[in-house]
Write an enzyme that holds these catalytic residues in place. Structure first.
Site, PDB file in Angstrom:
ATOM      1  N   ASP A  11      -3.535   5.114  -5.137  1.00  0.00           N
ATOM      2  CA  ASP A  11      -2.628   3.824  -4.473  1.00  0.00           C
ATOM      3  C   ASP A  11      -3.837   3.781  -2.872  1.00  0.00           C
ATOM      4  O   ASP A  11      -4.475   4.750  -2.209  1.00  0.00           O
ATOM      5  CB  ASP A  11      -1.453   4.548  -4.311  1.00  0.00           C
ATOM      6  CG  ASP A  11      -0.579   3.943  -2.935  1.00  0.00           C
ATOM      7  OD1 ASP A  11      -0.657   2.538  -3.500  1.00  0.00           O
ATOM      8  OD2 ASP A  11      -0.655   3.963  -2.119  1.00  0.00           O
ATOM      9  N   ASP A  13      -1.867   1.612   0.560  1.00  0.00           N
ATOM     10  CA  ASP A  13      -1.472   1.908   1.276  1.00  0.00           C
ATOM     11  C   ASP A  13      -0.494   3.328   1.758  1.00  0.00           C
ATOM     12  O   ASP A  13       0.091   3.846   0.301  1.00  0.00           O
ATOM     13  CB  ASP A  13      -0.246   1.181   1.654  1.00  0.00           C
ATOM     14  CG  ASP A  13      -1.349  -0.809   1.774  1.00  0.00           C
ATOM     15  OD1 ASP A  13      -1.819  -0.787   2.489  1.00  0.00           O
ATOM     16  OD2 ASP A  13      -1.036  -1.919   1.230  1.00  0.00           O
ATOM     17  N   LYS A 153       2.411   0.635 -12.660  1.00  0.00           N
ATOM     18  CA  LYS A 153       1.515   0.563 -12.351  1.00  0.00           C
ATOM     19  C   LYS A 153       0.004   1.664 -13.962  1.00  0.00           C
ATOM     20  O   LYS A 153      -1.075   1.554 -14.171  1.00  0.00           O
ATOM     21  CB  LYS A 153       1.050   2.042 -10.892  1.00  0.00           C
ATOM     22  CG  LYS A 153       0.899   0.684 -10.089  1.00  0.00           C
ATOM     23  CD  LYS A 153       0.495   1.235  -8.531  1.00  0.00           C
ATOM     24  CE  LYS A 153       0.608   0.988  -7.293  1.00  0.00           C
ATOM     25  NZ  LYS A 153       0.095   2.335  -6.033  1.00  0.00           N
ATOM     26  N   ASP A 176       2.467   7.425  -2.835  1.00  0.00           N
ATOM     27  CA  ASP A 176       3.338   7.348  -1.775  1.00  0.00           C
ATOM     28  C   ASP A 176       4.898   6.761  -1.593  1.00  0.00           C
ATOM     29  O   ASP A 176       5.633   7.558  -1.223  1.00  0.00           O
ATOM     30  CB  ASP A 176       2.355   7.384  -0.517  1.00  0.00           C
ATOM     31  CG  ASP A 176       2.503   6.000   0.153  1.00  0.00           C
ATOM     32  OD1 ASP A 176       1.921   5.245  -1.177  1.00  0.00           O
ATOM     33  OD2 ASP A 176       3.071   5.485   0.903  1.00  0.00           O
ATOM     34  N   ASP A 180       4.639   4.528  -7.717  1.00  0.00           N
ATOM     35  CA  ASP A 180       3.751   5.233  -8.232  1.00  0.00           C
ATOM     36  C   ASP A 180       3.976   5.808  -9.401  1.00  0.00           C
ATOM     37  O   ASP A 180       3.445   6.862  -9.587  1.00  0.00           O
ATOM     38  CB  ASP A 180       2.767   6.566  -6.597  1.00  0.00           C
ATOM     39  CG  ASP A 180       1.952   5.433  -5.959  1.00  0.00           C
ATOM     40  OD1 ASP A 180       1.086   4.492  -6.413  1.00  0.00           O
ATOM     41  OD2 ASP A 180       2.411   5.330  -4.448  1.00  0.00           O
TER      42      ASP A 180
END
Length: 228
Positions: A11, A13, A153, A176, A180
């Site tokens: 990831d 951000d 994702k 995070d 995810d």
């Protein structure tokens, strides 16, 4: 590192950034030196991970827009329905909603498969309108994403892995956020950084002690030591 070094699904951000949201400069040391594919998997619009891969000197293998766009081995594929998402966003605005990005909407200008809405928006109205268009609203902690159901994702990682000649279980995933979770579900090993939300922490195989890129670096160091 050796031939046993696993590919990564990272990831951006909250994972490659610091607490202010800026890209941690140490990524320029860690990621180009990784002896296996590094896939950037993000909720950001498609050009962002492509550009970041370019400047990091990585092969451009990316999962963008929460799985809506996948670029792997030079081939781009699209899974989400941008026209339907745009129609829902237009209806949301017509009913008094505000996407929340100002006159120039840089968040959505280059987005191909979904629409992102500021977290300050009227969530109840947004979800109601999205439901009418048979779309999901996904809270990543950074924005509400109006997206096609089933696009995640994790499905993007399966596509990238297949294109690169890997199994999804070969990958180590670090993230995070709730978006995810699907990546964690298909990767062989998954880690949530300490600043992760509850959904990510519960889905990960392990939660590291450090936050942001400090946490990511700790995972990469551990893998590097194991592969030495």
């Amino acid at each position: 590192m050796t031939a046993d070094t696993p590919p990564l699904a990272l990831d951006i951000d909250g994972t490659l950034t610091d607490g202010t949201g800026r890209l941690d400069p140490r990524t320029f040391n860690y990621l180009p030196a990784w002896d296996a594919p590094v896939v950037l998997a993000t909720g950001k619009a498609f050009p962002y991970p492509v550009s970041l891969s370019h400047y990091l000197g990585l092969e451009q293998n990316v999962i963008a827009e929460n799985g809506g766009v996948v670029l792997a081995d030079g081939v781009v594929s699209y899974q989400g329905d941008r026209e339907r998402a745009q129609a829902a966003a237009d209806a949301f605005v017509e009913r008094g909603g505000d996407l929340g990005w100002g006159e120039f909407d840089a968040i959505n200008e280059w987005r191909r498969t979904e629409i992102a809405v500021n977290l300050d928006a009227d969530e109840e109205l947004l979800r109601s309108v999205a439901s009418e268009f048979e779309l999901d609203v996904f809270d990543t902690g950074y924005a509400f994403h109006v997206k096609t159901p089933g696009v995640e994702k994790g499905t993007g990682l399966k596509a990238v892995a297949d294109a690169l000649g890997y199994e999804p279980a070969d990958f180590v995933a670090i993230g995070d956020s709730e978006n995810d979770v699907s990546t964690f579900d298909v990767a062989g090993r998954s880690f949530a950084v300490a600043n992760a939300d509850t959904a990510a922490k519960e889905a990960a195989d392990a939660v590291v002690e450090e936050s942001y890129f400090d946490g990511t670096a700790s995972v990469l160091e551990s893998i590097r030591d194991d592969s030495a």
